[in-house]
Design an enzyme around this catalytic site. Structure first.
Site, PDB file in Angstrom:
ATOM      1  CD  GLU A  63      40.908  43.754  11.289  1.00 17.12           C
ATOM      2  OE1 GLU A  63      41.981  43.970  10.704  1.00 17.12           O
ATOM      3  OE2 GLU A  63      40.866  43.386  12.483  1.00 17.12           O
ATOM      4  CG  ASP A 104      40.749  36.427  13.301  1.00 16.92           C
ATOM      5  OD1 ASP A 104      40.364  37.420  13.953  1.00 16.92           O
ATOM      6  OD2 ASP A 104      41.908  36.292  12.871  1.00 16.92           O
ATOM      7  NE  ARG A 163      42.260  38.220  18.937  1.00 18.73           N
ATOM      8  CZ  ARG A 163      42.627  38.676  17.748  1.00 18.73           C
ATOM      9  NH1 ARG A 163      42.115  39.790  17.295  1.00 18.73           N
ATOM     10  NH2 ARG A 163      43.504  38.006  17.022  1.00 18.73           N
ATOM     11  CG  HIS A 219      37.613  38.545  12.504  1.00 20.19           C
ATOM     12  ND1 HIS A 219      38.689  38.965  11.774  1.00 20.19           N
ATOM     13  CD2 HIS A 219      37.041  37.554  11.780  1.00 20.19           C
ATOM     14  CE1 HIS A 219      38.773  38.255  10.673  1.00 20.19           C
ATOM     15  NE2 HIS A 219      37.770  37.390  10.653  1.00 20.19           N
TER      16      HIS A 219
END
Ligand SMILES: *[C@@H]1O[C@H](CO)[C@@H](O)[C@H](O)[C@H]1NC(C)=O
Length: 325
Positions: free
Chosen positions: A199, A33, A292, A262
């Site tokens: 999202e 993110d 990630r 994201h």
């Protein structure tokens, strides 16, 4: 003539060797993110830590790998101590805020969007708790500014298993107007792999044109990828009808970079380029955890003025840094 050509070659060589370069990943672990802002000579990078809010800063993208890092917020309140996700640094009305998601220790039902308030500079001020932004379950909050007005977009659950994007006008940098409207729902096939998900919304501006990027599908799949909503240019941004939703994803898995999503958009130090910072994983089946990594890529623009996000470069490829570094 020969001399001139020689001189030009020498000059362009000099330029190439003096330009800053970098390689992905910028953050190899816990790079989920990602959000980058460039301000006053520094890039500020934030990613999900699950425990706190921390800023890393550096003068170049490459420098972010070893940049100074400062924890600016931790919380002992049981309702928002834990599962700290998706922090974003925004300057709203001249003050720096970090919008983030947090909840309880036991499960993910308590995830809400929160905000802490800093000062006039992202690094120098203290951050203090400024409020819960979303009443109900809500993650990945971000600020969109159109016509000098601020809007909050977050991932909401209008019904179970139907993670959508909600939008509301902001009445202050820490509060939204009562009631919300749906901006986008996971209705297309590419948004529904594993689970229907929208999202990670993030604004993309170019002159008067505005888009919102977002992630579709479940993160434990290689179909986690980016889509775009285009603001039609007039009318209330909280009305879905004033946006056009792209039918196809715009940034998807490529060999070695799975679940590219994201993201956030940021501007190069000289303001001339737009960049995409995103996360991906080397695991083909996708990842929702700390495996990630963070990576960045320049956004290209098509002749019709629409953004072209291209494909993720293989990690380790040496790339030219943002202009103005
Ligand atoms: C804005 O879009 C134009 C193409 O319409 C492009 O040439 C320009 O580089 C973009 N600006 C930024 C900051 O990306």
């Amino acid at each position: 003539m020969h001399l001139l050509r020689l001189l030009l070659t020498a000059l362009s060589l000099l330029q190439i060797t003096s330009a800053a370069t970098f390689t992905n990943p910028l953050r190899a672990r816990d790079g989920s993110d990602p959000h980058i802002v460039h301000h006053d000579g520094f890039y500020y990078l934030m990613t999900t830590t699950w425990t706190d809010l921390r800023l890393t800063r550096a003068k170049t993208l490459e420098g972010l790998k070893t940049g100074e890092t400062k924890v600016v917020w931790t919380d002992t309140n049981a309702a928002r101590c834990c599962n700290v996700w998706a922090p974003e640094l925004h300057r709203v009305d001249g003050v720096w805020y970090i919008y983030y998601t947090a909840g309880n220790r036991q499960n993910l039902d308590g995830q809400r969007s929160h905000v802490v308030r800093g000062g006039a500079h992202p690094w120098d001020g203290q951050y203090s708790y400024a409020g819960q932004v979303t009443l109900d379950w809500g993650i990945d909050g971000t600020v969109l500014t159109i016509g000098g007005k601020n809007y909050f977009i977050w991932s909401c659950l209008p019904r179970p298993q139907w993670q959508s994007l909600c939008i509301a006008a902001m009445t202050s940098p820490t509060k939204i107007q009562a009631g919300w409207k749906l901006l986008s729902e996971p209705e297309l096939a590419w948004e529904r792999v594993g689970s229907p998900v929208n999202e990670g919304a993030t604004a993309l501006y170019n002159g008067t044109r505005v888009w919102v990027g977002y992630s579709g599908s479940y993160c434990w799949t290689d179909s986690y990828q980016l889509g775009l909503l285009r603001y039609k240019g007039t009318g209330d941004p909280t009305e879905k009808g004033n946006w056009e939703k792209g039918r196809e994803p715009v940034f998807s898995s490529s060999e070695g970079n799975w679940g590219t999503g994201h993201n956030a958009f940021f501007t190069s130090p000289d303001g001339r380029e737009t960049w995409n910072v995103y996360h991906a994983t080397t695991v083909r089946t996708g990842n929702c955890d700390g495996n990630r990594y963070t990576a960045a890529k320049r956004v290209e623009w098509r002749a019709d003025g629409t953004p072209d996000l291209g494909r993720a470069e293989r990690t380790g490829t040496r790339l030219l840094g943002p202009s103005g570094e």
